[in-house]
Scaffold this motif. Sequence first.
Motif, PDB file in Angstrom:
ATOM      1  N   LEU A  47     -40.153  30.869 -68.944  1.00 55.00           N
ATOM      2  CA  LEU A  47     -40.460  32.281 -69.175  1.00 55.00           C
ATOM      3  C   LEU A  47     -39.566  32.826 -70.285  1.00 55.00           C
ATOM      4  N   GLY A  48     -40.046  33.823 -70.979  1.00 54.32           N
ATOM      5  CA  GLY A  48     -39.398  34.359 -72.171  1.00 54.32           C
ATOM      6  C   GLY A  48     -37.921  34.661 -71.956  1.00 54.32           C
ATOM      7  N   ARG A  49     -37.112  34.140 -72.834  1.00 51.04           N
ATOM      8  CA  ARG A  49     -35.667  34.352 -72.852  1.00 51.04           C
ATOM      9  C   ARG A  49     -34.953  33.796 -71.623  1.00 51.04           C
ATOM     10  N   SER A  50     -35.606  32.858 -70.938  1.00 47.30           N
ATOM     11  CA  SER A  50     -34.896  32.161 -69.863  1.00 47.30           C
ATOM     12  C   SER A  50     -33.657  31.490 -70.444  1.00 47.30           C
ATOM     13  N   VAL A  51     -32.574  31.504 -69.686  1.00 45.87           N
ATOM     14  CA  VAL A  51     -31.402  30.729 -70.092  1.00 45.87           C
ATOM     15  C   VAL A  51     -31.717  29.245 -69.908  1.00 45.87           C
ATOM     16  N   SER A  52     -30.914  28.413 -70.532  1.00 47.04           N
ATOM     17  CA  SER A  52     -31.112  26.960 -70.445  1.00 47.04           C
ATOM     18  C   SER A  52     -30.392  26.384 -69.231  1.00 47.04           C
ATOM     19  N   THR A  53     -30.852  25.226 -68.825  1.00 41.68           N
ATOM     20  CA  THR A  53     -30.090  24.412 -67.875  1.00 41.68           C
ATOM     21  C   THR A  53     -29.198  23.485 -68.702  1.00 41.68           C
ATOM     22  N   SER A  54     -28.372  22.727 -68.027  1.00 38.13           N
ATOM     23  CA  SER A  54     -27.664  21.651 -68.710  1.00 38.13           C
ATOM     24  C   SER A  54     -28.698  20.588 -69.081  1.00 38.13           C
ATOM     25  N   ASN A 110     -44.692  14.937 -61.927  1.00 37.29           N
ATOM     26  CA  ASN A 110     -44.420  15.875 -62.993  1.00 37.29           C
ATOM     27  C   ASN A 110     -45.070  17.217 -62.666  1.00 37.29           C
ATOM     28  N   ILE A 111     -44.309  18.291 -62.784  1.00 34.09           N
ATOM     29  CA  ILE A 111     -44.829  19.635 -62.519  1.00 34.09           C
ATOM     30  C   ILE A 111     -45.053  20.327 -63.862  1.00 34.09           C
ATOM     31  N   ALA A 112     -46.310  20.658 -64.169  1.00 35.00           N
ATOM     32  CA  ALA A 112     -46.610  21.334 -65.441  1.00 35.00           C
ATOM     33  C   ALA A 112     -45.909  22.691 -65.456  1.00 35.00           C
ATOM     34  N   VAL A 113     -45.305  23.041 -66.574  1.00 35.92           N
ATOM     35  CA  VAL A 113     -44.416  24.201 -66.576  1.00 35.92           C
ATOM     36  C   VAL A 113     -44.340  24.833 -67.957  1.00 35.92           C
ATOM     37  N   PHE A 114     -44.193  26.153 -67.989  1.00 34.94           N
ATOM     38  CA  PHE A 114     -43.786  26.869 -69.206  1.00 34.94           C
ATOM     39  C   PHE A 114     -42.596  27.741 -68.831  1.00 34.94           C
ATOM     40  N   LEU A 138     -38.936  29.647 -59.922  1.00 35.49           N
ATOM     41  CA  LEU A 138     -40.236  29.301 -60.496  1.00 35.49           C
ATOM     42  C   LEU A 138     -41.244  30.303 -59.968  1.00 35.49           C
ATOM     43  N   VAL A 139     -42.230  30.596 -60.785  1.00 36.74           N
ATOM     44  CA  VAL A 139     -43.246  31.556 -60.340  1.00 36.74           C
ATOM     45  C   VAL A 139     -44.629  30.933 -60.515  1.00 36.74           C
ATOM     46  N   ARG A 140     -45.466  31.134 -59.510  1.00 36.61           N
ATOM     47  CA  ARG A 140     -46.888  30.791 -59.601  1.00 36.61           C
ATOM     48  C   ARG A 140     -47.458  31.565 -60.787  1.00 36.61           C
ATOM     49  N   SER A 141     -48.163  30.893 -61.675  1.00 40.27           N
ATOM     50  CA  SER A 141     -48.682  31.560 -62.869  1.00 40.27           C
ATOM     51  C   SER A 141     -49.534  32.774 -62.498  1.00 40.27           C
ATOM     52  N   ILE A 142     -49.447  33.799 -63.339  1.00 38.17           N
ATOM     53  CA  ILE A 142     -50.118  35.071 -63.051  1.00 38.17           C
ATOM     54  C   ILE A 142     -51.558  34.975 -63.542  1.00 38.17           C
ATOM     55  N   THR A 143     -52.405  34.417 -62.696  1.00 35.67           N
ATOM     56  CA  THR A 143     -53.807  34.171 -63.061  1.00 35.67           C
ATOM     57  C   THR A 143     -54.611  33.918 -61.804  1.00 35.67           C
ATOM     58  N   PRO A 144     -55.905  34.225 -61.830  1.00 39.47           N
ATOM     59  CA  PRO A 144     -56.740  33.886 -60.677  1.00 39.47           C
ATOM     60  C   PRO A 144     -57.389  32.505 -60.809  1.00 39.47           C
ATOM     61  N   THR A 152     -35.639  30.081 -65.450  1.00 38.17           N
ATOM     62  CA  THR A 152     -36.865  30.495 -64.759  1.00 38.17           C
ATOM     63  C   THR A 152     -38.095  30.077 -65.550  1.00 38.17           C
ATOM     64  N   ALA A 153     -39.141  29.671 -64.830  1.00 36.41           N
ATOM     65  CA  ALA A 153     -40.342  29.137 -65.484  1.00 36.41           C
ATOM     66  C   ALA A 153     -41.558  29.391 -64.602  1.00 36.41           C
ATOM     67  N   ALA A 154     -42.731  29.231 -65.210  1.00 32.60           N
ATOM     68  CA  ALA A 154     -43.995  29.377 -64.473  1.00 32.60           C
ATOM     69  C   ALA A 154     -44.603  28.004 -64.213  1.00 32.60           C
ATOM     70  N   ILE A 155     -45.131  27.813 -63.016  1.00 32.41           N
ATOM     71  CA  ILE A 155     -45.849  26.575 -62.676  1.00 32.41           C
ATOM     72  C   ILE A 155     -47.326  26.923 -62.451  1.00 32.41           C
ATOM     73  N   THR A 156     -48.162  25.910 -62.267  1.00 32.99           N
ATOM     74  CA  THR A 156     -49.603  26.156 -62.147  1.00 32.99           C
ATOM     75  C   THR A 156     -49.979  26.543 -60.714  1.00 32.99           C
ATOM     76  N   LEU A 157     -51.148  27.142 -60.567  1.00 36.36           N
ATOM     77  CA  LEU A 157     -51.676  27.446 -59.231  1.00 36.36           C
ATOM     78  C   LEU A 157     -51.748  26.168 -58.402  1.00 36.36           C
ATOM     79  N   GLU A 158     -52.179  25.085 -59.064  1.00 27.47           N
ATOM     80  CA  GLU A 158     -52.390  23.824 -58.357  1.00 27.47           C
ATOM     81  C   GLU A 158     -51.086  23.292 -57.775  1.00 27.47           C
TER      82      GLU A 158
END
Lengths: 471, 471
Positions: free
Chosen positions: A134-141, A128-132, A203-209, A231-237
């Motif tokens: 991103l704002g106003r992303s379109v949906s998948t099926s 499982n990949i932790a995910v959020f 997917l984008v690496r979360s914007i955080t150090p 489109t979504a953000a995943i964790t650094l890990e």
Amino acid sequence: MNSLLGSLLLLIGVVSCKHLPKDEEVCAVLLGNELVEEIAGYKSVTDEILRYVLEGDFKHQTYNGLAKFVDKFGPRPSGSETLEQSIDYMIQLTRDEGITDITTEELEVPQWTRELEQVTLLEPRVKNIAVFGLGRSVSTSPEGITAEAIMVNSFDDLDSLADSDVKGKIVIYDAKFVSYGVSVRYRTEGASRAAARGAVASLVRSITPFSINSPHTGAQNYDNNYPKIPTAAITLEDADMLRRMYDRGEKIVLNIKLISKSDTKTSRNTLIDYKGTESPEKLVIVSGHIDSWDVGQGAMDNGGGIFVSWAVPVILKRLNIKPKRTIRSIFWTAEEMGLIGAADYANKHKNENNNINFIMEADEGTFAPLGLGVGGTQEARCIIAEVLKLFKSINASTLVEQNAPGSDISLFTNSGIPGASLYTENSKYFWFHHTAGDTMNVENEHELDLGTAVWTAAAYVIADISIDIPR
Amino acid sequence: MNSLLGSLLLLIGVVSCKHLPKDEEVCAVLLGNELVEEIAGYKSVTDEILRYVLEGDFKHQTYNGLAKFVDKFGPRPSGSETLEQSIDYMIQLTRDEGITDITTEELEVPQWTRELEQVTLLEPRVKNIAVFGLGRSVSTSPEGITAEAIMVNSFDDLDSLADSDVKGKIVIYDAKFVSYGVSVRYRTEGASRAAARGAVASLVRSITPFSINSPHTGAQNYDNNYPKIPTAAITLEDADMLRRMYDRGEKIVLNIKLISKSDTKTSRNTLIDYKGTESPEKLVIVSGHIDSWDVGQGAMDNGGGIFVSWAVPVILKRLNIKPKRTIRSIFWTAEEMGLIGAADYANKHKNENNNINFIMEADEGTFAPLGLGVGGTQEARCIIAEVLKLFKSINASTLVEQNAPGSDISLFTNSGIPGASLYTENSKYFWFHHTAGDTMNVENEHELDLGTAVWTAAAYVIADISIDIPR
């Protein structure tokens, strides 16, 4: 004044090889003794404000008020009923203080609601990949998108790939955090730039150090020239793990399910006026945004900014301190959806722009204040620097130059209106920004008191001094 | 020797009013010059090991090997197929080094699998509460338990309440983190102590000083005298929020759904022997546990410990360094379920206890090593302190006294066998401990090299010196 300035600049030019003149030297000449003395003369009033907040009746009231608010409403996403209830609550809180000059301005705001977000690594192993999303992303099926993923470190990296390497793939942006300003582009532009190359999702690496496997959500903007892809953000890990797998030559296959609902609702900007005694038409604006992301509690982003800005008229009224210009406290709505509330205000009030003497927003954390981040002319900054000297006793006298201080107010400062953000010890701000960790635990009673005191006292002096802040 | 020691202790007694004798002074007398010089004489060998790991062929191999392992298997919970596959993998990795003296010892281990965990705040507002069930918690019904919650700061606090205040309620332990040893009791004993008072479920503030809304799982032990009630850990953030609500007099109602499955499976302890040249029956054991919690990746807890312990025979064999005593590298199984593997080993090998010269476990993080945490007699500690002087060049010469070093090995050190844990700069260990954030991002290439070097070199010297470590 102008010829004096010319002489000074010439002098600066001559000596600059040896030592650059300090801002203070320039400011001394630009401001003149009289104004410097006038500003210094406010010390008794600003000290009164500091005492009232740090030791008097207002002590810990910002923290306690914020905690009650955050605990009661939690997240206040754009378009939600909770957001509107929280606005009503703040209006009532203001009325309870005997302040009645309150206006709300309605506007249409987007509502984007996540329903299901699930990303699963299928190859090389199931995880499982932790995910959020991103704002106003379109949906998948409902079955989601299942595709091979490629990792890129930058837009250049993406652009260097052949079309066949990108087409039909999921693009994962794995750019290490440099600064928010630099790194956030992968979040805001990533989807469309991947779509432009034929990707089916990004997917984008979360914007955080820093992370404890914490995904960070945030806004993104689709470019209408390209297909809108989920489109979504995943964790650094997870980004680092996928990068290691990718670098080992392992094939990465993901299933991405992102289901959300989009709507439009009515929300409100809230304006609380504390009328000026001599030039009520002239405005010093203090502000924050009352909406938040849905994933945390919106304590830091931007409940703290709302409460320090709410405190300005409240404290001045309680202490019966009356500035010459009007202080307007604004709670912007729908900032997280792209400064929607601020843009509406800017449009509705465009004829009054000349009357905005100074505009302030506290949206970079309400940690221990160090001073203000100021945008404006050199002369404007000199005046604010002089005001900040009044806060030496609490180590909040630092002025940092910011091209676009604040978030919402950048719409105003970009057009030449001088303004400032609350500049704080916010080195950990992005650890919590747009995560489930944006809670009251990030806030501190004393630090909020310090921020409230500086914000209120600075706004008052700026609203009361004999000259307008020059543009 | 004994009368010399007596004189020394008398001398110490005499001067102790003025200044307590330093450990070093005591050790100098206890060890005698000959042994001190003997240990110092190992410097060329230990330096060779350090060079091989820090600059030679082994550089970054611990990190890379661990990353590959963790990325391949992820979490390895007790009783899972993944755990057994990961054991097979480590055995093959060892065989690939030409080491064939590998034994596995089968034992029955518990398997506890979470299926659904969901806690919802119903009053004063609806909010999802982030949660991890605690090890071997019983399940709720599918509809869950809906009940009012009470907050307590301590067991004393709980005990001070009237029966009617607790009966039928959910008890939330909200004890602030003091240290793991002090605070973990609320996790391990909390459920039964709440059940003893008539509670229907218990929640515990996660055992950590820091959080990004991260719940921390962990073992708990039911007392058979009381009903077994469902129990889980919540985040610092939610605990603090619930505490504020509770202190405001708001009624807290929660729904707790915890569904898990319990089973028993066969697992294995893994023993890798690097035979001693003179006293092969005497053992210096290095170890870690190969099982992990299911919620993270088990990189820190305890993949790092496995890999630094695996490295000991591997490096010595590669460098053809042969100690007099046997070095046994053990990968314990099912530690997280309550030292199950170690207990099985202790039982099966109880007749060989006298042959365990020294036992080591690296289960407190593999951050930058500072030295060893040592349990044993003063003389034993003196010898280890002398060994640690060999690591001054990498600042890993600190000996800290620990009553029960390691986790699994406490079963041995508690019965008087001298032992040590790898003592590291692990101030952030509990930020990640038993969370989704236990990933490779907590590990560092160079720090793992340093740990590998110290662990290998120390084990070698202890296994080779002329005297056994005294009990």
